[in-house]
Enzyme design. Structure first.
Site, PDB file in Angstrom:
ATOM      1  N   ASP A  62       0.752  -1.178   0.133  1.00 22.17           N
ATOM      2  CA  ASP A  62      -0.062  -0.228   0.007  1.00 22.17           C
ATOM      3  C   ASP A  62       0.846   0.981   0.520  1.00 22.17           C
ATOM      4  OD1 ASP A  62      -2.767   0.934   0.156  1.00 22.17           O
ATOM      5  OD2 ASP A  62      -2.055   2.197   2.292  1.00 22.17           O
TER       6      ASP A  62
ATOM      7  N   GLU B 153       1.092  -0.693  -5.578  1.00 19.07           N
ATOM      8  CA  GLU B 153       0.198   0.179  -5.871  1.00 19.07           C
ATOM      9  C   GLU B 153       1.553   1.590  -5.347  1.00 19.07           C
ATOM     10  OE1 GLU B 153      -1.904   1.961  -2.643  1.00 19.07           O
ATOM     11  OE2 GLU B 153      -3.809   2.367  -3.436  1.00 19.07           O
TER      12      GLU B 153
HETATM   13  C1  NOJ Z   1      -4.418   3.050  -0.512  1.00 16.15           C
HETATM   14  C2  NOJ Z   1      -5.892   1.903  -0.443  1.00 16.15           C
HETATM   15  O1  NOJ Z   1      -6.530   1.421  -1.523  1.00 16.15           O
HETATM   16  C3  NOJ Z   1      -7.155   2.608   0.278  1.00 16.15           C
HETATM   17  O2  NOJ Z   1      -8.194   1.813   0.411  1.00 16.15           O
HETATM   18  C4  NOJ Z   1      -6.470   3.255   1.438  1.00 16.15           C
HETATM   19  O3  NOJ Z   1      -7.673   4.226   1.532  1.00 16.15           O
HETATM   20  C5  NOJ Z   1      -5.258   4.173   1.292  1.00 16.15           C
HETATM   21  N1  NOJ Z   1      -4.503   3.290   0.494  1.00 16.15           N
HETATM   22  C6  NOJ Z   1      -4.289   4.748   2.682  1.00 16.15           C
HETATM   23  O4  NOJ Z   1      -3.795   3.137   3.490  1.00 16.15           O
END
Ligand code: NOJ
Length: 563
Positions: A221, A283
């Site tokens: 993440d 991500e």
């Molecule tokens: C990306 C995640 O996919 C999302 O759902 C989350 O709110 C943010 N990162 C913060 O962790």
């Protein structure tokens, strides 16, 4: 429209390479997949009980959104213990049972790792709060004195992705106002200080903890947020960029800093030291893709999410450019491109595409007072878009429920909303709850259509979900579920994910896009004029009743085996 096809690079086939180069990876959102104990919240035993249907769908791997211990302020992306399962979802034994069953069925499991921030309930943050300024405990996070005479102003101008300032001031144990801490997301998600070797070491232990339990890798993440420029200077253009960055301009102090790369190289070494070709997907919202490609160099991440493709708005010119940019950038570093149309942060593509094409993917959501999408049109385009995507070589990501053609819940009442975005913007952005609603499994089986047996549901399903339930589609010719199954089966048989890519000039225009992957010709018709297909066998079509000799109609994709 400039579709200069001849000068573009071609992508070569890569047969027999690592699984992750061509895998179809299905995102399970544990809160909403299946609920075994009937409390209204999905859980790990629920997932295990439904793994057979995922194996039957024909996917290769699962990415499991967070299930670790968490106060759930951001649906689990606020972790308070990285080495335990949240009781909401079960136990570590349930986790082990799930992984064992998945492996029996030939499915790999990637778990979500959230390294940019912890929950404010994490013991590291609690220790930081009760320790002195400048202490080793505080050094786990970004604590700073405020600006202004009394330190009453935040240390810099950064804003949170969820709205409002990216800083919160603490109260000292004696009741006096204290330092500020940084949080690029909710105030309950303090950002870790990745300059601190103790943080780095702690996470290496966490990686090993899950690898030892047999996971096949990680979805990481917000890795592009982990490094922060030394001294945490102001964002140079916060007026224009808000919490984000402006593509093509120098990166602001909180996004994609160089200092993160050695961390991922180290993680790659750890993964590589385990048997079984483990993989990690970042991500990393880093654009242009030539910058993102630096994250998938041979010794860093295996994959990153292709946000350029996701943001292509299903417009031929944008899509054309984004596919070209993808192959150019990722081929240059020898990495596979990924492709994705939906996830738990954006409007489901069956809804996004039903209405004005070009609705942004952004996490603002659609509420009951917004213009409502056209369901039928959205589904027709979504099916075509998916079929188009699944023919692209590389790895594709699917989000749970899209195989049912599930639309977004666009009329969810405010009282049910949970996304911090809704609260931090006083309801201006309704947020992401609409794409996170529990799945319908058996139509009419309780109020939640088989999500559980009690009918309880942490977010209520809209009535229309009964029509999309899996049992209504299983074995039904032309259903979206059967379309996905068929496409995934053919994709595997013909090694499409490992295949090649080349535009076919005859079918590239402002009304259509056509490309070849090995012996397969893939065409999508964006325009009103039907397109005559060349001789060949139609092996997949986004519309039912399609057979060779029929012209391709608007919003339809076809895979044709050339004769
Ligand atoms: C990306 C995640 O996919 C999302 O759902 C989350 O709110 C943010 N990162 C913060 O962790």
């Amino acid at each position: 429209m400039s579709l200069d096809v001849e000068s573009l690079p071609k992508h070569a086939a890569n047969y027999g390479a690592h699984w992750w180069r061509s895998a179809v990876i299905y995102q399970v959102y544990p809160r909403s997949f299946a609920d075994a104990n009937g409390d209204g919240m999905g859980d790990l035993p629920g997932i295990t009980s439904r793994l057979d249907s995922l194996a039957a769908l024909g996917i290769d791997a699962i990415w499991l959104s967070p299930f670790m211990r968490s106060p759930q302020k951001d649906a689990g992306y606020d972790v308070s213990d990285y080495e335990d399962v949240d009781p909401l979802f079960g136990t570590l034994a349930d986790f082990d049972a799930m992984v064992a069953r998945a492996h029996e069925l030939g499915l790999r499991i990637l778990v979500d790792l959230v390294p940019n921030h912890t929950s404010d309930q994490h013991r590291w943050f609690q220790a930081a709060l009760s320790s002195a300024e400048g202490s080793a405990d505080r050094a786990f996070y970004h604590f700073k004195d405020g600006r202004g005479e009394q330190g009453e102003l935040p240390p810099n101008n950064w804003v949170s992705m969820f709205g409002g300032p990216a800083w919160t001031r603490i109260t000292n144990p004696d009741g006096t106002p204290g330092q500020w801490y940084c949080h690029l997301f909710d105030s309950s998600q303090p950002d870790l200080n990745w300059e601190n070797p103790a943080v780095q070491e702690a996470f290496e232990g966490i990686l090993r903890f899950w690898l030892d339990r047999g996971v096949d890798g990680f979805r990481v993440d917000q890795p592009h947020a982990m490094g922060k420029a030394v001294g945490l200077p102001d964002h140079p253009d916060v007026e224009r960029a808000g919490a984000g960055f402006i593509e093509g301009e120098p990166s602001p102090p909180m996004w994609f800093q160089e200092s993160v790369h050695p961390i991922f190289r180290r993680w790659r070494q750890i993964l590589d030291s385990y048997p079984g070709d483990r993989a990690m997907c970042g991500e990393a919202y880093v654009l242009p893709l030539s910058f993102m490609a630096l994250w998938v160099r041979a010794d860093e991440f295996h994959q990153t999410f292709n946000f350029r493709f996701l943001d292509s708005e299903w417009r031929p010119q944008i899509l054309f450019n984004s596919i070209n940019e993808s192959f150019e950038a990722f081929d240059a570093v020898g990495a596979p491109s990924t492709w994705v149309l939906s996830n738990h942060d954006i409007i489901r593509h069956a809804t996004r595409m039903g209405g004005v094409v070009g609705r942004p993917t952004a996490s603002d959501g659609i509420g009951p007072n917004d213009p409502q999408p056209e369901r039928e049109l959205g589904l027709r385009r979504a099916r075509a878009a998916t079929l188009f995507m699944l023919a692209l070589p590389g790895s594709s990501y699917l989000y749970q429920g899209e195989e049912l053609g599930l639309p977004e819940h666009t009329t969810l009442a405010d009282e049910f909303r949970q996304d911090p975005t809704f609260y931090r913007t006083a309801g201006k952005r309704v947020g992401r709850d609409g794409c996170r609603v529990p799945l319908p499994w058996e139509s009419g089986a309780g109020a939640a259509n088989g999500f559980n047996t009690t009918g309880k549901s942490w977010l209520p399903q809209p009535e229309i979900y009964a029509e999309y339930a899996r049992d209504r589609q299983e074995g039904v010719v032309g259903s979206t579920l059967e379309l996905y199954k068929h496409a995934l089966k053919v994709r595997k048989e013909l090694q499409i994910g490992e295949g090649s890519f080349e535009w076919v000039p005859e079918f590239v225009s402002e009304n259509s896009l056509g490309f070849r992957n090995g012996e397969i010709l893939v065409i999508h018709n964006f325009g009103h004029e039907p397109i005559e297909l060349p001789a060949g066998e139609v092996i997949a079509s986004s519309l039912t009743g399609m057979s060779s000799g029929h012209p391709l109609v608007k919003d339809q994709t076809v895979w044709l085996k050339l004769s």
